[in-house]
Design an enzyme around this catalytic site. Sequence first.
Site, PDB file in Angstrom:
ATOM      1  N   ASP A   1      -8.513 -10.039   9.510  1.00  0.00           N
ATOM      2  CA  ASP A   1      -7.076 -10.205   9.702  1.00  0.00           C
ATOM      3  C   ASP A   1      -6.666  -9.523  11.011  1.00  0.00           C
ATOM      4  O   ASP A   1      -7.457  -8.786  11.609  1.00  0.00           O
ATOM      5  CB  ASP A   1      -6.292  -9.661   8.499  1.00  0.00           C
TER       6      ASP A   1
ATOM      7  N   GLU B   1      -0.360  -9.487   6.236  1.00  0.00           N
ATOM      8  CA  GLU B   1       0.661  -8.665   5.551  1.00  0.00           C
ATOM      9  C   GLU B   1       1.875  -9.500   5.156  1.00  0.00           C
ATOM     10  O   GLU B   1       2.739  -9.037   4.434  1.00  0.00           O
ATOM     11  CB  GLU B   1       1.105  -7.509   6.451  1.00  0.00           C
TER      12      GLU B   1
HETATM   13  C1  LIG Z   1      -4.250  -4.700   1.446  1.00  0.00           C
HETATM   14  C2  LIG Z   1      -2.749  -4.705   1.365  1.00  0.00           C
HETATM   15  O1  LIG Z   1      -2.145  -3.658   1.434  1.00  0.00           O
HETATM   16  N1  LIG Z   1      -2.138  -5.894   1.256  1.00  0.00           N
HETATM   17  C3  LIG Z   1      -0.719  -6.056   1.111  1.00  0.00           C
HETATM   18  C4  LIG Z   1      -0.439  -7.531   1.022  1.00  0.00           C
HETATM   19  C5  LIG Z   1       1.032  -7.881   0.951  1.00  0.00           C
HETATM   20  C6  LIG Z   1       1.343  -8.887  -0.108  1.00  0.00           C
HETATM   21  C7  LIG Z   1       2.765  -9.389  -0.116  1.00  0.00           C
HETATM   22  N2  LIG Z   1       3.361  -9.501   1.163  1.00  0.00           N
HETATM   23  C8  LIG Z   1       3.627  -8.501  -1.026  1.00  0.00           C
HETATM   24  O2  LIG Z   1       4.207  -7.509  -0.583  1.00  0.00           O
HETATM   25  O3  LIG Z   1       3.728  -8.831  -2.200  1.00  0.00           O
HETATM   26  C9  LIG Z   1      -0.233  -5.348  -0.134  1.00  0.00           C
HETATM   27  O4  LIG Z   1       0.931  -4.869  -0.139  1.00  0.00           O
HETATM   28  O5  LIG Z   1      -0.962  -5.239  -1.144  1.00  0.00           O
END
Ligand SMILES: CC(=O)N[C@@H](CCC[C@H](N)C(=O)O)C(=O)O
Length: 370
Positions: A64, A123
């Site tokens: 990413d 993200e």
């Molecule tokens: C690995 C990580 O921290 N990923 C993020 C992915 C975001 C998912 C989405 N935008 C949300 O906020 O639901 C995480 O917050 O887990």
Amino acid sequence: MVEVRRRLHQIPELGFAEFKTQRFILDYISRLPQERLEVATWRTGVLVRVRGTQPTRTIGWRTDMDGLPIEEETGYDFQSLHPGNMHACGHDLHMAIALGLLTHFTANPTKDHLLFLFQPAEEGPGGAQPMLESDEFRRWKPDLLFGLHISPDYPVGTIATRPGILFSNTSELFIDLTGTAGHASLPHRSNDMVIAASQLAMQLQTIISRNIDPLDSAILTLGKVTIGTKQNIIPGSARLEGTIRTLSMDSMEKIKDRIRSLVKGIETGFECQAHIDWGANYCQVENEENLTREFMEWAGREGGVQVVECREAMAGEDFGYFLREIPGFMFWLGVDTAYGLHHPKIQPDERAIPVALDLLTSYIEWKAGR
Ligand SMILES: CC(=O)N[C@@H](CCC[C@H](N)C(=O)O)C(=O)O
């Protein structure tokens, strides 16, 4: 590659705005021997194919690219040059590792083709699904696809993963409530959204505790609530923002149904209007069982790392969309830092970069043949 990581760390950009990052990657690639390389861009992402010597299939590696809207507090002398933005989720390390692998395999090609994916917007709002559907991806679609994510929870030299679900299903959540603003002394002539939003925030917390099987993990977090402008004004609007995480698709649907019901109740009870927006949704990251087991056994035996079979994480990762179509897996790479992902002080241990490069160079050579 540590230096590459530091240069990338200085230019964090948000999802689908990774213009400098894309330029950096393309410039880096242009300095590699070009004979075996084919390069394409897709939005702010990059796809690079290293043509194999006797190809029968394509092995893919994904990283990413995006940063987060966080004001950095690491004190690094290579701190972010973009005020308000930071690589606080390790994507700078992920990209440096991908570029290190690309550098190695450009000079030492495998039998099979290799595809390196630099994917924007992990993200949010999510780059994996549209990249997967793009013509550029379809043209070079890999037969297997792998990826990693840094983990503050494990020491350098340790990796962790599991067959099956590694990351949860996620859905963002935005709820707007609209009532009637008014003078603080005239509550009977206004319709106070502080009270409606507070009630709703408390009611939403009952969904996980009262409607979801305790053995089926789920989360509903409200990370931001915006109401009002001044202490003597009754606010006529409120916005609640959050995220939902589940380990099953069914629970996600059940939670959304319950949110719809509770929000309808708030509309009736408080005579206000409500609007729900589910924002970006990511499907679970489900590691292919056999490949993951094989990798864990191989890495413990020949990869020079400690291998931990971990539990599922309630974080989200849009890599899950790729794994719905292509067999593969993701693993955690230990970077041993006191601060967690998304923290303004996170300082991943850069010694994890050569650990990942050694491990993955051998693994990809093993899978793609020399
Ligand atoms: C690995 C990580 O921290 N990923 C993020 C992915 C975001 C998912 C989405 N935008 C949300 O906020 O639901 C995480 O917050 O887990």
